[in-house]
Each structure stands twice: as structure tokens, then as C-alpha cells.
Design a protein around this motif. Structure first.
Motif, PDB file in Angstrom:
ATOM      1  N   ALA A 214      14.571   6.339  17.347  1.00 24.88           N
ATOM      2  CA  ALA A 214      15.341   7.286  16.539  1.00 24.88           C
ATOM      3  C   ALA A 214      16.576   6.615  15.954  1.00 24.88           C
ATOM      4  N   TRP A 215      17.236   5.754  16.729  1.00 26.21           N
ATOM      5  CA  TRP A 215      18.400   5.034  16.202  1.00 26.21           C
ATOM      6  C   TRP A 215      18.008   4.164  15.013  1.00 26.21           C
ATOM      7  N   ILE A 216      16.916   3.423  15.161  1.00 27.80           N
ATOM      8  CA  ILE A 216      16.480   2.549  14.068  1.00 27.80           C
ATOM      9  C   ILE A 216      16.080   3.383  12.861  1.00 27.80           C
ATOM     10  N   GLY A 217      15.320   4.450  13.092  1.00 21.75           N
ATOM     11  CA  GLY A 217      14.931   5.313  11.980  1.00 21.75           C
ATOM     12  C   GLY A 217      16.124   5.934  11.287  1.00 21.75           C
ATOM     13  N   GLY A 218      17.107   6.378  12.075  1.00 21.03           N
ATOM     14  CA  GLY A 218      18.312   6.957  11.475  1.00 21.03           C
ATOM     15  C   GLY A 218      19.093   5.952  10.670  1.00 21.03           C
ATOM     16  N   ALA A 219      19.163   4.706  11.155  1.00 24.30           N
ATOM     17  CA  ALA A 219      19.889   3.663  10.426  1.00 24.30           C
ATOM     18  C   ALA A 219      19.198   3.332   9.112  1.00 24.30           C
ATOM     19  N   ILE A 220      17.867   3.214   9.148  1.00 23.23           N
ATOM     20  CA  ILE A 220      17.117   2.929   7.918  1.00 23.23           C
ATOM     21  C   ILE A 220      17.293   4.067   6.926  1.00 23.23           C
TER      22      ILE A 220
ATOM     23  N   LEU B 201       0.826  -1.205   0.000  1.00 18.39           N
ATOM     24  CA  LEU B 201       0.000   0.000   0.000  1.00 18.39           C
ATOM     25  C   LEU B 201       0.860   1.255   0.000  1.00 18.39           C
ATOM     26  N   ALA B 202       1.991   1.213   0.707  1.00 16.17           N
ATOM     27  CA  ALA B 202       2.904   2.353   0.688  1.00 16.17           C
ATOM     28  C   ALA B 202       3.472   2.570  -0.708  1.00 16.17           C
ATOM     29  N   ALA B 203       3.815   1.473  -1.382  1.00 19.25           N
ATOM     30  CA  ALA B 203       4.380   1.585  -2.729  1.00 19.25           C
ATOM     31  C   ALA B 203       3.348   2.079  -3.737  1.00 19.25           C
ATOM     32  N   ILE B 204       2.091   1.690  -3.550  1.00 22.36           N
ATOM     33  CA  ILE B 204       1.054   2.018  -4.534  1.00 22.36           C
ATOM     34  C   ILE B 204       0.399   3.361  -4.247  1.00 22.36           C
ATOM     35  N   ALA B 205      -0.016   3.570  -2.978  1.00 22.85           N
ATOM     36  CA  ALA B 205      -0.885   4.702  -2.687  1.00 22.85           C
ATOM     37  C   ALA B 205      -0.339   5.702  -1.688  1.00 22.85           C
ATOM     38  N   PHE B 206       0.535   5.291  -0.784  1.00 23.13           N
ATOM     39  CA  PHE B 206       0.939   6.157   0.326  1.00 23.13           C
ATOM     40  C   PHE B 206       2.461   6.279   0.390  1.00 23.13           C
ATOM     41  N   PRO B 207       3.066   7.084  -0.481  1.00 22.39           N
ATOM     42  CA  PRO B 207       4.535   7.123  -0.575  1.00 22.39           C
ATOM     43  C   PRO B 207       5.238   7.938   0.497  1.00 22.39           C
ATOM     44  N   THR B 208       4.485   8.694   1.304  1.00 19.42           N
ATOM     45  CA  THR B 208       5.087   9.581   2.300  1.00 19.42           C
ATOM     46  C   THR B 208       4.839   9.040   3.696  1.00 19.42           C
ATOM     47  N   ALA B 209       5.885   8.940   4.479  1.00 14.45           N
ATOM     48  CA  ALA B 209       5.740   8.446   5.856  1.00 14.45           C
ATOM     49  C   ALA B 209       4.934   9.434   6.690  1.00 14.45           C
TER      50      ALA B 209
ATOM     51  N   ALA C 148       8.261   5.929   2.563  1.00 14.89           N
ATOM     52  CA  ALA C 148       7.337   5.110   3.347  1.00 14.89           C
ATOM     53  C   ALA C 148       7.597   3.633   3.108  1.00 14.89           C
ATOM     54  N   VAL C 149       7.947   3.263   1.886  1.00 16.07           N
ATOM     55  CA  VAL C 149       8.213   1.852   1.582  1.00 16.07           C
ATOM     56  C   VAL C 149       9.381   1.342   2.422  1.00 16.07           C
ATOM     57  N   ALA C 150      10.443   2.117   2.509  1.00 13.21           N
ATOM     58  CA  ALA C 150      11.630   1.680   3.252  1.00 13.21           C
ATOM     59  C   ALA C 150      11.332   1.524   4.734  1.00 13.21           C
ATOM     60  N   VAL C 151      10.673   2.523   5.327  1.00 11.02           N
ATOM     61  CA  VAL C 151      10.459   2.456   6.776  1.00 11.02           C
ATOM     62  C   VAL C 151       9.391   1.432   7.142  1.00 11.02           C
ATOM     63  N   VAL C 152       8.348   1.294   6.314  1.00 11.92           N
ATOM     64  CA  VAL C 152       7.315   0.298   6.614  1.00 11.92           C
ATOM     65  C   VAL C 152       7.876  -1.107   6.452  1.00 11.92           C
ATOM     66  N   LEU C 153       8.695  -1.329   5.419  1.00  4.80           N
ATOM     67  CA  LEU C 153       9.305  -2.639   5.240  1.00  4.80           C
ATOM     68  C   LEU C 153      10.204  -2.983   6.425  1.00  4.80           C
ATOM     69  N   ALA C 154      11.010  -2.015   6.877  1.00  2.16           N
ATOM     70  CA  ALA C 154      11.859  -2.253   8.050  1.00  2.16           C
ATOM     71  C   ALA C 154      11.007  -2.581   9.272  1.00  2.16           C
ATOM     72  N   ASN C 155       9.920  -1.861   9.432  1.00  5.12           N
ATOM     73  CA  ASN C 155       9.016  -2.120  10.552  1.00  5.12           C
ATOM     74  C   ASN C 155       8.459  -3.538  10.497  1.00  5.12           C
ATOM     75  N   GLN C 156       8.078  -3.983   9.306  1.00 10.09           N
ATOM     76  CA  GLN C 156       7.473  -5.299   9.175  1.00 10.09           C
ATOM     77  C   GLN C 156       8.502  -6.420   9.359  1.00 10.09           C
ATOM     78  N   ILE C 157       9.736  -6.164   9.012  1.00 11.10           N
ATOM     79  CA  ILE C 157      10.785  -7.154   9.298  1.00 11.10           C
ATOM     80  C   ILE C 157      10.949  -7.311  10.803  1.00 11.10           C
TER      81      ILE C 157
END
Length: 507
Positions: A62-68, A28-36, A76-85
């Protein structure tokens, strides 16, 4: 531990459904919601400085977000994917705990039911890498290593318990409620009292304290995170406030267990599930139940006596622990495998596929979302292009309202520091000299911001107000988003760290 003579769900099918549900918000982030969303942008902005303490929270998110952001960017795709992992890691520990207290049949079934809850499927779009959702990784790991240490007394289990406990505390201070709940359970359960006499427990505590110590030292200097937490308590609130907060607590617990809780109730009614009557592994089940009871009692004390301002989304990790406590009390019976594999898996897969298609269609064609479709890239480019026409260096900062500044501010490039004006006082990385030398883009037109302008910009004179209006991303609905901004001109362009951000080049 003896196992029931019952068929087991095919793990491949369960994992396939879980993977589909976990990857749905990524799609959904890749298709419709590209902004975190706002919270995620904020932690990325903080994470670029890898602080030991933030204005509002412990630093783990913040550490995890900064690393991603450093490795893969802040889409949004990058951070949501990291979250789901990270969520998948939490589910693996959730399953491992269930394997410790029951047979494989129950473990796979209840991992499926919890892993397909609405929260895991849709909350990451709004709260990716937020503290509450990150606890779904660390909390089941803490319970797992605690139970394993009780069984094995091995150093690796004790050290795992200590390390994950530190990670949870560095994510959000409410992890203390989980640790206190486990401590109570280790006292009330006779077979677990021996843990208090084992050196491994104190080694785990020592490891946790060592890992948390740098943050504690930073808090002693910059105590904004603790002040922020204490601000959520209003002991003088009346009965109506208490009732609302209890309602929020119950709402969160209920919503975060759907639809798995409904399916379990249907399974009980139809005879596919039954209450467990055996006495196998009762000590560990009682520990998990005692832990939950202690935690819920602590929450009630915090809400009813200390006046905690409870928001339903705080319930995420508590609901997960409730699921761990209730699942071992149920067992599949009779000819339950066809019900689970042919009907349950099909229904869950079909439900989330339908919801995903509907949401993607609605928000790309008929509706819009001003946050998750905000044009931060185009906004940053337009504002920086305007800046570069007037000034030979900078800007050093983007300062303003939380939504806009943490959007275009992080998009402007790593050389720029984005800060919500209320966060300046608590941001240990704020550099007044850098602000004066490199100038700033000031974003906000609200009355509250105007009243704080002189306090937060230290009397530096802004240029006249300007604005840029841009269409939202990934939607056919003709809706726009307007950025209002001022400039604080740079005073000293001699510093190398004030070169124009890379985001402004090459366009």
C-alpha cells in the motif's frame, strides 16, 4: 574463488532481452490494458492513507502504491512500470547471488533463464505491486546480504540484511518462512555457524525489529490483517482439500519457472549444460539448498497439517528461491556460447515479441477484458457529475463491491475514500463522522451487499438506484460496462475537506 575457463555471455545482449521482457507488460498496458487490475486498485486506495496496517495485509504494498499514485498517477502504465523497475532490482540481486556462488558464465545465463519466465513477463498486468510479486525484489536481496555478511562480516552487509528482512515482513508475513529457512541453513552448514556468534547478526535482527515495530503496534489495535491471514487456514479440511492444495503448490512452482526450466533441460540433453562437479563455493551452495529444503518442508507442514488454503500464485517467491538453489548446480560446457547467444536469445526474444503482438491484437480488435479495459475514468466522471447536480459538497466515500468501488473510487480523486464494504471494519482510516457529513456513493447490487447495507452504512438512507453504461476502453469489440449506484446525501457541507473532487471539474 576460482573461476571456470569458459566463455561468458555478452552482458549487453542478456540485459537487452531482459529489458524487452520486463517492458513488454508496460507496452501492453499502454496499448491494450489501460486500467489496473482489482488488487492493484485496492492497494492504491489504501495507499492514499499510508496506513501502518491494512484490512488484509502488511502495509508495504500500500505504501508503494500510494507513492506511485501520488507521484505518477494510478494508470496501469504507471503501476506496471514501477513494478517492473522493482523487478529489475530483484533480478540484479538474483544475479549478484549467482555471482557469489559461481562464475560469470553461469550467472548471466541463469539470470537470463529466470528473468524471461512467463511470470515476470505477464503476471504484472494482473498483480502489479501485489505482495507476492513484490517479494521478488526483497527475497533475493535478503539472501545476497546474508551470504555477503557471512563472507565479509561488514556492517553494511549486516544492516542490508536487516533492512531487507524488515521490508519483506512488511510486505507479507510469509517472509518469516524465508528467514526461518536461512536460520536452519546457518545451523546445518558448519562454516556458517559462526554467524550466530557475530554481533552483526543481532544488530541486523535489532534493526529489523525496530523497522517492523510500528506495524506491530498498529496490529495490536487493528488486528484485521492477522485475522485475514489466519482465515486462510482450515485445519479441519479433508484429504481432498490437502491434495488440491499440494497440487496448487506444485503447479505454482512449475509454472513460475517456465520456459527457463524447459530450456535448461534441453541444454542438459543437448550437451550445452552439465551438472557441476567441482567443489568451489560448496558451502554457500549448500546453504541455499538447505534454505530451500527447509522452506519447502515448512510449506508442506502448513498445507498438510495446518490446512493452509494454498493458491498457486503464492509460489512466486518460492519458485525464485528454487531457481537460486538449482542454477549453481549446473554449468555451461563445450561450445555453448553460440547456442546461448544465437539460438536462445533469438528464441526468447522472438517468443515474447510474438506473444505481445498476438495479445495486443486480440484484445484491441477481437476480444475485450472487463477489468483491464474497464472505463473507470468515464464512470467516475459520470457519477460525480450526477452527484454534483444534486449536492453542494462531497462525496466523502465510494463504498461498495471490490471491483467497481476500487476503480471509479480511486479515479474520483484524492479527496474521496474508496472502500470495499467488507474492509470498513479493518480500515483504521475509516471515519464515520466524515461519511455522515459528506455522504457517499454506494456501488453494488448483489444480494450479499444488500444484506450488509444497513450494517455498513449505519442506517443512513440511500437515494433510489441509478446506473450508467459505458463502452470498454481500447477495444473495437462492442462491449459495455454498467455501474449501478445509490447516493447517501451529505449531512454537513461546512467542512473544507468535503469540497467537490477535482476529478469532477474541468470536464
Amino acid at each position: 574463488m576460482t573461476h571456470e575457463a569458459s566463455p561468458t555471455l555478452l552482458p549487453g545482449r542478456v540485459i537487452a532481452v531482459l529489458a524487452f521482457v520486463l517492458l513488454l507488460p508496460v507496452a501492453l498496458a499502454a496499448i491494450a490494458f489501460p486500467t489496473a487490475m482489482y488488487d492493484t486498485r485496492e492497494l492504491i486506495a489504501w495507499g492514499r492513507h499510508f496506513p501502518l496496517v491494512t484490512p488484509d495485509h502488511p502495509p508495504m504494498m500500500a505504501w508503494i502504491g500510494g507513492a506511485i499514485d501520488l507521484l505518477f498517477g494510478h494508470s496501469a502504465v504507471a503501476v506496471v512500470l514501477a513494478n517492473q523497475i522493482l523487478m529489475a532490482i530483484g533480478l540484479a540481486y538474483f544475479h549478484a547471488v549467482l555471482r557469489l556462488v559461481g562464475p560469470r558464465s553461469s550467472a548471466w545465463l541463469f539470470t537470463l533463464l529466470y528473468g524471461t519466465t512467463f511470470y515476470l513477463a505477464f503476471a504484472p498486468l494482473s498483480f502489479a505491486l501485489n505482495a507476492d510479486i513484490l517479494q521478488l525484489t526483497s527475497w533475493p536481496a535478503i539472501v545476497y546480504y546474508c551470504l555477503r555478511a557471512a563472507r565479509t562480516n561488514r556492517w553494511r552487509d549486516w544492516l542490508g540484511f536487516g533492512a531487507w528482512s524488515a521490508a519483506a515482513l512488511l510486505t507479507k508475513y510469509n517472509a518469516a518462512i524465508l528467514l526461518a529457512g536461512l536460520g536452519v541453513a546457518m545451523v546445518v552448514e558448519p562454516s556458517f555457524r559462526i554467524m550466530w556468534r557475530r554481533p552483526g547478526l543481532y544488530a541486523a535482527i535489532a534493526l529489523g525489529l525496530v523497522l517492523v515495530a510500528p506495524h506491530v503496534a498498529a496490529v495490536l489495535v487493528h488486528g484485521q490483517a492477522v485475522s485475514y491471514g489466519l482465515a486462510h487456514f482450515t485445519p479441519a479440511g479433508g484429504a481432498w482439500k490437502r491434495l488440491v492444495d499440494i497440487g496448487q503448490l506444485l503447479l505454482g512452482h512449475a509454472v513460475f519457472l517456465l520456459p527457463g526450466a524447459i530450456i535448461a533441460l534441453i541444454g542438459l540433453k543437448q550437451g550445452n549444460l552439465a551438472l557441476r562437479t567441482d567443489h568451489d563455493a560448496q558451502a554457500e551452495r549448500r546453504v541455499i539448498l538447505a534454505m530451500n529444503i527447509a522452506m519447502q518442508a515448512a510449506l508442506l507442514v502448513l498445507v498438510l497439517i495446518a490446512g493452509l488454503d494454498y493458491i498457486f500464485r503464492f509460489s512466486a517467491p518460492y519458485a525464485m528461491m528454487i531457481a537460486l538453489g538449482l542454477a549453481p548446480l549446473l554449468r555451461p560446457i563445450g561450445d555453448w556460447r553460440p547456442w546461448a547467444e544465437r539460438r536462445l536469445i533469438a528464441v526468447l526474444g522472438g517468443l515474447y515479441l510474438a506473444i505481445g503482438v498476438i495479445v495486443a491484437t486480440v484484445y484491441t480488435v477481437f476480444a475485450s477484458h472487463s477489468a483491464m479495459q474497464e472505463p473507470i475514468e468515464a464512470g467516475a466522471h459520470a457519477i460525480l457529475e450526477d452527484w454534483n447536480k444534486q449536492f453542494p459538497c462531497g462525496p466523502a466515500y465510494f463504498i461498495g463491491g471490490r471491483q467497481k468501488v476500487y476503480g471509479v473510487g480511486i479515479e474520483a480523486g484524492p479527496q474521496v475514500t474508496a472502500l470495499f464494504y467488507r474492509d470498513i471494519a479493518g480500515a483504521a482510516w475509516f471515519d464515520r463522522d466524515k461519511l455522515n457529513a459528506g455522504g457517499a456513493v454506494v456501488m453494488d447490487g448483489s444480494a450479499e451487499y444488500q444484506s450488509h447495507l444497513q450494517n455498513y452504512l449505519f442506517g443512513l438512507p440511500p437515494t433510489p438506484e441509478r446506473s450508467v453504461t459505458l463502452p470498454l476502453r481500447r477495444t473495437l469489440k462492442p462491449k459495455t460496462f454498467t455501474y449501478v449506484y445509490h447516493f447517501i446525501p451529505p449531512a454537513d457541507c461546512s467542512r473544507a475537506d468535503l469540497r467537490h473532487p477535482a476529478a469532477a471539474k474541468g470536464h
